[in-house]
Scaffold this motif. Structure first.
Motif, PDB file in Angstrom:
ATOM      1  N   SER A 288       0.838  -1.195   0.000  1.00  0.00           N
ATOM      2  CA  SER A 288       0.000   0.000   0.000  1.00  0.00           C
ATOM      3  C   SER A 288       0.871   1.243   0.000  1.00  0.00           C
ATOM      4  O   SER A 288       2.039   1.218   0.404  1.00  0.00           O
ATOM      5  N   SER A 289       0.292   2.345  -0.472  1.00  0.00           N
ATOM      6  CA  SER A 289       1.032   3.605  -0.527  1.00  0.00           C
ATOM      7  C   SER A 289       1.483   4.043   0.856  1.00  0.00           C
ATOM      8  O   SER A 289       2.531   4.662   1.022  1.00  0.00           O
TER       9      SER A 289
ATOM     10  N   CYS B 256     -11.139  -3.895  -9.563  1.00  0.00           N
ATOM     11  CA  CYS B 256     -11.198  -2.436  -9.505  1.00  0.00           C
ATOM     12  C   CYS B 256     -12.288  -1.936  -8.563  1.00  0.00           C
ATOM     13  O   CYS B 256     -12.185  -0.841  -8.002  1.00  0.00           O
TER      14      CYS B 256
ATOM     15  N   GLU C 242      -7.686   0.955  -1.556  1.00  0.00           N
ATOM     16  CA  GLU C 242      -6.750   2.075  -1.594  1.00  0.00           C
ATOM     17  C   GLU C 242      -5.708   1.849  -2.674  1.00  0.00           C
ATOM     18  O   GLU C 242      -5.679   0.799  -3.330  1.00  0.00           O
ATOM     19  N   GLN C 243      -4.854   2.831  -2.865  1.00  0.00           N
ATOM     20  CA  GLN C 243      -3.840   2.764  -3.910  1.00  0.00           C
ATOM     21  C   GLN C 243      -2.693   1.856  -3.472  1.00  0.00           C
ATOM     22  O   GLN C 243      -2.233   1.925  -2.334  1.00  0.00           O
ATOM     23  N   TYR C 244      -2.245   0.984  -4.396  1.00  0.00           N
ATOM     24  CA  TYR C 244      -1.154   0.067  -4.097  1.00  0.00           C
ATOM     25  C   TYR C 244      -0.067   0.183  -5.159  1.00  0.00           C
ATOM     26  O   TYR C 244      -0.312   0.625  -6.287  1.00  0.00           O
TER      27      TYR C 244
ATOM     28  N   ASN D 152       1.991   0.983 -10.976  1.00  0.00           N
ATOM     29  CA  ASN D 152       0.956   1.739 -10.280  1.00  0.00           C
ATOM     30  C   ASN D 152      -0.343   1.641 -11.070  1.00  0.00           C
ATOM     31  O   ASN D 152      -0.368   1.924 -12.271  1.00  0.00           O
TER      32      ASN D 152
ATOM     33  N   ASP E  59      -4.080   3.055 -11.709  1.00  0.00           N
ATOM     34  CA  ASP E  59      -4.886   4.262 -11.508  1.00  0.00           C
ATOM     35  C   ASP E  59      -6.311   3.862 -11.141  1.00  0.00           C
ATOM     36  O   ASP E  59      -7.069   3.373 -11.967  1.00  0.00           O
ATOM     37  N   LEU E  60      -6.639   4.044  -9.865  1.00  0.00           N
ATOM     38  CA  LEU E  60      -7.986   3.730  -9.391  1.00  0.00           C
ATOM     39  C   LEU E  60      -8.869   4.970  -9.341  1.00  0.00           C
ATOM     40  O   LEU E  60     -10.017   4.900  -8.910  1.00  0.00           O
ATOM     41  N   CYS E  61      -8.344   6.123  -9.776  1.00  0.00           N
ATOM     42  CA  CYS E  61      -9.114   7.371  -9.682  1.00  0.00           C
ATOM     43  C   CYS E  61     -10.361   7.324 -10.545  1.00  0.00           C
ATOM     44  O   CYS E  61     -11.393   7.904 -10.206  1.00  0.00           O
TER      45      CYS E  61
END
Length: 298
Positions: A176-177, A194, A199-201, A220, A222-224
């Motif tokens: 995780s970030s 998705c 969270e972002q990983y 990385n 992009d889950l945005c």
């Protein structure tokens, strides 16, 4: 018959071997009766464990997967090798009490033996040491490929591969970030959901074998934009609910309208039938009156 060694001799030899190994850096020291893993292209050293000051002959041979003599060396003529096998010519030698096998390749994997014959005025005894060597091609840096995206599909897959390496094992590392979450996934393919990803990983592919390991560049995801996909799903769910509600509401109305129409048609039919009957009765009554009047006149 194998010779016994004094403790002092063993300590001296171990110290000498350790010093030589460290001084030679990347050279691989093979140990008797153990498995030695070596990267392709390196040099493997086989210690010659001889005893006493008598002259001796060393025979270095491959025992498995095939059996043949690689070379013979005599202590009384240390500058020369005898009967060198063509496959090992220019790749073998003896230096400071070690048999050296240079530029080892995957095909050099096998079981080796050092055979020592001692000579004084006559042949006294023999020593034998057996070594098992496994040679591996070092792994190259893993290459990763992303299939899909979080905008048009509910999940994506990460594929990992290497161009070089033998007996390679691949796994994925997920961090995780924030660095608080760390997971390991076996295999070259990792599927990411998705929708449920919280969270972002950062993802890394790790390839390894007994002599090397390598890590891919960080991946990385992009889950945005996954909210767009999630919003579309929610929109479709709401639309489906509205359509279902309309269907459930309209169908009964249609049924009621059809029933009312049928009832009105039935009433109209009945009224027409009744009117026709009355007309027939009235016509019959008129005909009877006319008939009676004719009878009276006659």
């Amino acid at each position: 018959m194998k010779c016994s060694y004094s403790l002092n001799v063993d300590i001296f030899r171990f110290t000498s071997v350790f010093h030589f190994f460290v001084a030679c850096g990347g050279r691989i020291l093979a140990r008797p009766d153990t498995i030695t893993n070596a990267p392709a292209g390196e040099q493997v050293l086989f210690p010659i464990q001889h005893n006493g000051t008598d002259q001796y002959d060393v025979t270095f041979r491959l025992k498995f997967p095939v059996s043949f003599k690689i070379f013979t060396w005599k202590s009384k003529n240390p500058e020369k090798l005898y009967i060198v096998h063509p496959l090992y010519k220019h790749r073998v030698g003896i230096h400071r009490g070690f048999v050296m096998l240079n530029d080892v390749q995957v095909d050099d994997t096998g079981e080796y033996e050092i055979h020592i014959d001692y000579y004084g005025t006559e042949l006294k005894n023999r020593d034998e040491s057996t070594f098992r060597v496994q040679v591996f091609e070092p792994v190259s840096q893993p290459v990763t490929v992303i299939h899909g995206n979080c905008v048009s599909s509910p999940n994506i897959s990460l594929n990992c591969s290497v161009s070089n390496g033998t007996n390679v094992i691949i796994h994925w590392e997920k961090v995780s970030s924030s660095g608080d979450h760390h997971e390991i996934y076996d295999g070259s393919v990792l599927v990411i959901d998705c929708v449920t990803e919280e969270e972002q990983y950062v993802y890394k592919c790790i390839a390894e074998n007994p002599v090397s390991n390598a890590t891919s560049n960080p991946v990385n995801i992009d889950l945005c934009n996954r909210t767009n996909h999630t919003g579309k799903r929610k929109h479709l769910m709401v639309l489906a609910a509205v359509v279902t509600f309309l269907i459930l509401s309209i169908v009964p109305l249609i049924k009621l309208t059809v029933l009312k129409g049928g009832q009105m048609a039935q009433n109209t039919k009945e009224e027409a039938t009744t009117e026709a009957t009355l007309n027939q009765e009235m016509e019959g009554s008129e005909l009877r009156k006319i008939s009676q009047q004719r009878s009276v006149t006659e």
